[in-house]
Design a protein around this motif. Structure first.
Motif, PDB file in Angstrom:
ATOM      1  N   CYS A 112       0.840  -1.201   0.000  1.00  0.00           N
ATOM      2  CA  CYS A 112       0.000   0.000   0.000  1.00  0.00           C
ATOM      3  C   CYS A 112       0.870   1.244   0.000  1.00  0.00           C
ATOM      4  N   VAL A 113       0.375   2.311  -0.609  1.00  0.00           N
ATOM      5  CA  VAL A 113       1.144   3.553  -0.692  1.00  0.00           C
ATOM      6  C   VAL A 113       1.203   4.300   0.636  1.00  0.00           C
ATOM      7  N   PHE A 114       0.589   3.766   1.681  1.00  0.00           N
ATOM      8  CA  PHE A 114       0.697   4.414   2.996  1.00  0.00           C
ATOM      9  C   PHE A 114       1.944   4.000   3.769  1.00  0.00           C
ATOM     10  N   VAL A 115       2.615   2.964   3.303  1.00  0.00           N
ATOM     11  CA  VAL A 115       3.835   2.536   4.001  1.00  0.00           C
ATOM     12  C   VAL A 115       4.964   3.508   3.625  1.00  0.00           C
ATOM     13  N   THR A 156      -6.307  -1.025   5.864  1.00  0.00           N
ATOM     14  CA  THR A 156      -7.083  -0.226   4.903  1.00  0.00           C
ATOM     15  C   THR A 156      -8.441  -0.897   4.703  1.00  0.00           C
ATOM     16  N   CYS A 157      -8.492  -1.916   3.843  1.00  0.00           N
ATOM     17  CA  CYS A 157      -9.794  -2.581   3.658  1.00  0.00           C
ATOM     18  C   CYS A 157      -9.853  -3.866   4.489  1.00  0.00           C
ATOM     19  N   ASP A 158     -11.064  -4.376   4.689  1.00  0.00           N
ATOM     20  CA  ASP A 158     -11.243  -5.578   5.517  1.00  0.00           C
ATOM     21  C   ASP A 158     -10.518  -6.786   4.928  1.00  0.00           C
ATOM     22  N   GLY A 159     -10.550  -6.877   3.592  1.00  0.00           N
ATOM     23  CA  GLY A 159      -9.920  -8.023   2.936  1.00  0.00           C
ATOM     24  C   GLY A 159      -8.436  -8.100   3.268  1.00  0.00           C
ATOM     25  N   LYS A 160      -7.770  -6.964   3.187  1.00  0.00           N
ATOM     26  CA  LYS A 160      -6.344  -6.960   3.481  1.00  0.00           C
ATOM     27  C   LYS A 160      -6.095  -7.270   4.954  1.00  0.00           C
ATOM     28  N   LYS A 161      -6.884  -6.641   5.810  1.00  0.00           N
ATOM     29  CA  LYS A 161      -6.681  -6.847   7.251  1.00  0.00           C
ATOM     30  C   LYS A 161      -6.703  -8.335   7.601  1.00  0.00           C
ATOM     31  N   GLY A 202      -9.684   5.014  -9.650  1.00  0.00           N
ATOM     32  CA  GLY A 202     -10.163   3.817  -8.953  1.00  0.00           C
ATOM     33  C   GLY A 202      -9.089   3.010  -8.280  1.00  0.00           C
ATOM     34  N   THR A 203      -9.237   1.684  -8.374  1.00  0.00           N
ATOM     35  CA  THR A 203      -8.325   0.787  -7.651  1.00  0.00           C
ATOM     36  C   THR A 203      -6.973   0.707  -8.371  1.00  0.00           C
ATOM     37  N   PRO A 204      -5.926   0.394  -7.608  1.00  0.00           N
ATOM     38  CA  PRO A 204      -4.593   0.329  -8.227  1.00  0.00           C
ATOM     39  C   PRO A 204      -4.461  -0.827  -9.214  1.00  0.00           C
ATOM     40  N   THR A 229      -5.117   7.005  -9.157  1.00  0.00           N
ATOM     41  CA  THR A 229      -5.064   5.679  -8.530  1.00  0.00           C
ATOM     42  C   THR A 229      -3.778   5.627  -7.701  1.00  0.00           C
ATOM     43  N   CYS A 230      -3.570   4.492  -7.010  1.00  0.00           N
ATOM     44  CA  CYS A 230      -2.323   4.372  -6.247  1.00  0.00           C
ATOM     45  C   CYS A 230      -1.164   3.958  -7.138  1.00  0.00           C
ATOM     46  N   THR A 231      -1.458   3.522  -8.375  1.00  0.00           N
ATOM     47  CA  THR A 231      -0.393   3.373  -9.369  1.00  0.00           C
ATOM     48  C   THR A 231      -0.504   4.579 -10.305  1.00  0.00           C
ATOM     49  N   SER A 286     -12.935  -0.416 -11.012  1.00  0.00           N
ATOM     50  CA  SER A 286     -12.950  -1.109  -9.722  1.00  0.00           C
ATOM     51  C   SER A 286     -12.711  -2.595  -9.923  1.00  0.00           C
ATOM     52  N   LEU A 287     -11.857  -3.139  -9.087  1.00  0.00           N
ATOM     53  CA  LEU A 287     -11.691  -4.589  -9.086  1.00  0.00           C
ATOM     54  C   LEU A 287     -12.935  -5.189  -8.442  1.00  0.00           C
ATOM     55  N   PRO A 288     -13.370  -6.380  -8.876  1.00  0.00           N
ATOM     56  CA  PRO A 288     -14.560  -6.980  -8.263  1.00  0.00           C
ATOM     57  C   PRO A 288     -14.341  -7.209  -6.757  1.00  0.00           C
ATOM     58  N   PHE A 289     -15.384  -7.052  -6.002  1.00  0.00           N
ATOM     59  CA  PHE A 289     -15.389  -7.254  -4.549  1.00  0.00           C
ATOM     60  C   PHE A 289     -14.564  -6.217  -3.789  1.00  0.00           C
ATOM     61  N   CYS A 290     -14.203  -5.121  -4.441  1.00  0.00           N
ATOM     62  CA  CYS A 290     -13.578  -4.022  -3.700  1.00  0.00           C
ATOM     63  C   CYS A 290     -14.720  -3.095  -3.274  1.00  0.00           C
ATOM     64  N   HIS A 291     -15.192  -3.288  -2.052  1.00  0.00           N
ATOM     65  CA  HIS A 291     -16.388  -2.562  -1.624  1.00  0.00           C
ATOM     66  C   HIS A 291     -16.165  -1.058  -1.523  1.00  0.00           C
ATOM     67  N   THR A 292     -15.006  -0.660  -1.007  1.00  0.00           N
ATOM     68  CA  THR A 292     -14.803   0.775  -0.795  1.00  0.00           C
ATOM     69  C   THR A 292     -14.883   1.562  -2.115  1.00  0.00           C
ATOM     70  N   TYR A 293     -14.187   1.065  -3.120  1.00  0.00           N
ATOM     71  CA  TYR A 293     -14.196   1.807  -4.404  1.00  0.00           C
ATOM     72  C   TYR A 293     -15.528   1.652  -5.143  1.00  0.00           C
TER      73      TYR A 293
HETATM   74  S1  BJ8 Z   1      -4.152   3.566  -0.500  1.00  0.00           S
HETATM   75  S2  BJ8 Z   1      -6.274   1.916  -2.842  1.00  0.00           S
HETATM   76  S3  BJ8 Z   1      -2.922   0.820  -2.201  1.00  0.00           S
HETATM   77  S4  BJ8 Z   1      -5.547   0.458   0.256  1.00  0.00           S
HETATM   78  S5  BJ8 Z   1      -8.566  -3.030  -4.459  1.00  0.00           S
HETATM   79  S6  BJ8 Z   1      -6.975  -4.578  -1.670  1.00  0.00           S
HETATM   80  S7  BJ8 Z   1      -8.833  -1.516  -1.242  1.00  0.00           S
HETATM   81  S8  BJ8 Z   1     -10.465  -4.636  -1.885  1.00  0.00           S
HETATM   82  S9  BJ8 Z   1      -5.586  -1.590  -2.819  1.00  0.00           S
HETATM   83 FE1  BJ8 Z   1      -5.146   0.237  -1.906  1.00  0.00          FE
HETATM   84 FE2  BJ8 Z   1      -3.593   1.474  -0.173  1.00  0.00          FE
HETATM   85 FE3  BJ8 Z   1      -6.040   2.391  -0.673  1.00  0.00          FE
HETATM   86 FE4  BJ8 Z   1      -4.158   2.608  -2.471  1.00  0.00          FE
HETATM   87 FE5  BJ8 Z   1      -8.786  -3.718  -0.711  1.00  0.00          FE
HETATM   88 FE6  BJ8 Z   1      -9.990  -2.609  -2.797  1.00  0.00          FE
HETATM   89 FE7  BJ8 Z   1      -8.632  -4.840  -3.134  1.00  0.00          FE
HETATM   90 FE8  BJ8 Z   1      -7.381  -2.529  -2.579  1.00  0.00          FE
END
Ligand code: BJ8
Length: 435
Positions: free
Chosen positions: A76-79, A143-148, A282-284, A308-310, A371-378
């Motif tokens: 993630c771009v927050f690191v 960030t999102c639940d899936g990643k957590k 949208g999503t990266p 996007t983050c990319t 948006s990637l499928p199942f990415c709820h936030t986006y």
């Molecule tokens: S700052 S966009 S890189 S979290 S696409 S894994 S949000 S279900 S990538 Fe992201 Fe950091 Fe945000 Fe950017 Fe989850 Fe959505 Fe999948 Fe995502």
């Protein structure tokens, strides 16, 4: 690519499976990238980086580790890369953008889950990503639940540290994020054995600022009427920014920018005049996810910018370099990072403002919301974005798609119709302006 089998073996990779992965990339890359006409000479470096994607850079990481250095992976771009550099460590972005890794991800994750997460987890489980295999510490974030939840699975395979990213931007959230930055600092100091002093952090901030600034310079060339480079090529460069050596990368992009600025001055472009200019939001798109850009640019559009983050979220806003103490520097880092408008925040009006601003700055004709499928936030945020864009008179189309090519035909048809509509309304506006 040279012979790196010993290196891959030393990283405990599944060589047989890895051969299968390597077998498809050259043709895929050739079809999408090398088939483009009139590409800038400066793209040769990035072609080379891709041809050596699992080779040279991985070897550099191995040499760094042999000398006692550490490698940190992130998703993630927050690191904060600045801190990683300040601790003399190397940071690599790991997000998986290939379909190849999905089946392995699905061994431990539900199928109805974002492909980026499935591919990232699959990359580790399959032992076919030499970057993942080189990581001494994986840095996750909330960030999102899936990643957590994916971190909880991955910590069984790789040492992990999770940064608790707040989901709002109030004062207490800033303070909380600053605490997280201090904790991260401690963590990497312990891991590397290197203290992050003011001087070292100042250098780290400077180096990463330079990388972000050169990407901004590259993006500025896309504001020109005659686009000197395709959107596909710029996407590739931004993806490479996540794992190449920052100094070498900065120098190579600067060289390319000189060529592009010269092209602009000479009126050389890579698209025919009047091609609809598209802002993607949208999503990266992690390497090698080039699908949407390829479809847009083979359906009559040209990508001029990515919110996007990319894309812009990765490089816009630099960290203040004036900080003299660690406290000031950490505050500067918190300011820059919490300025990123990811859809995981609520409310997230800043992202809507960014989209409208970028649409104007890059003189776009329309917006493709990806948006990637199942990415709820986006996916959920689309409603608010669409309402705001409608109000501003900005045409937008939503494309939800994973990494497979099954839906390519249907998406292409929708994009072609959208671009046709943009061309007609552009022509009407031009006529009205001359009347
Ligand atoms: S700052 S966009 S890189 S979290 S696409 S894994 S949000 S279900 S990538 Fe992201 Fe950091 Fe945000 Fe950017 Fe989850 Fe959505 Fe999948 Fe995502």
């Amino acid at each position: 690519m040279g012979d790196y089998r010993d290196l891959w073996q030393s990283l405990d990779m599944d060589l047989e499976k890895h051969d299968q992965l390597c077998a498809v990339l050259p043709e895929f890359y050739g079809d999408i990238y090398l088939s483009q006409e009139n590409r800038p000479e400066g793209m040769n470096y990035f072609n080379f980086v891709i041809s050596e994607i699992h080779g040279l850079r991985v070897q550099e990481l191995a040499e760094h580790r042999k000398q006692g250095g550490k490698v940190l992976g992130s998703f993630c771009v927050f690191v904060p890369d600045e801190m990683i550099v300040a601790a003399d460590a190397i940071g690599v972005g790991l997000c998986g953008g290939s379909d190849f890794w999905i089946p392995d991800g699905e061994r431990v994750l539900p199928r109805n889950m974002c492909p980026l997460i499935k591919a990232s987890v699959g990359a580790k489980l399959s032992g076919t990503c030499p970057y993942f295999q080189s990581v001494d510490l994986l840095v996750g974030e909330t960030t999102c639940d899936g990643k957590k939840k994916a971190w909880e699975i991955l910590e069984g395979y790789v040492p992990m540290h999770v940064m608790d990213l707040p989901q709002m931007k109030r004062k207490k959230d800033y303070l909380h994020w600053m605490d997280e930055l201090w904790l991260f600092k401690e963590k990497i100091e312990k891991l590397t054995g290197n203290e992050i002093t003011e001087e070292k952090l100042a250098k780290g901030i400077q180096r990463i600022n330079q990388k972000r600034a050169v990407l901004q310079r590259l993006y500025n060339t896309r504001k020109a009427e005659n686009l000197p480079i395709s959107g596909k090529d710029v996407l590739l460069i931004t993806q490479i920014a996540f794992y190449d050596d920052p100094e070498r990368f900065t120098a190579k992009v600067a060289e390319l920018c000189e060529e592009l600025e010269d092209r602009i001055a000479k009126g050389i472009g890579v698209f025919k005049e009047g091609t609809p200019r598209i802002l993607v939001t949208g999503t990266p798109m992690a390497i090698p996810n080039w699908k949407l850009h390829h479809m847009i640019e083979t359906s009559g559009g040209a990508v001029v910018c990515e919110e996007t983050c990319t894309g812009t979220r990765y490089f816009e806003n630099l960290v203040k370099e004036e900080g003299n103490t660690l406290e000031e520097q950490i505050r500067g880092l918190a300011d820059r990072y919490l300025g990123i408008n990811c859809a995981c925040f609520t409310p997230n009006k800043g992202r809507i403002d960014d989209i409208i601003r970028l649409y104007k700055e890059y003189r776009a004709d329309g917006v493709v919301y990806y948006s990637l499928p199942f990415c709820h936030t986006y996916a959920l945020e689309y409603k608010k974005v669409k309402e705001a864009l409608d109000q501003a008179g900005i045409p937008v189309i939503m494309v939800e798609s994973d990494y497979s090519l099954q839906d390519a035909g249907q998406i292409k048809t929708r994009l072609e119709a959208f671009f046709e509509m943009l061309e007609i309304s552009k022509a009407k506006k031009e006529v009205a302006a001359t009347e």
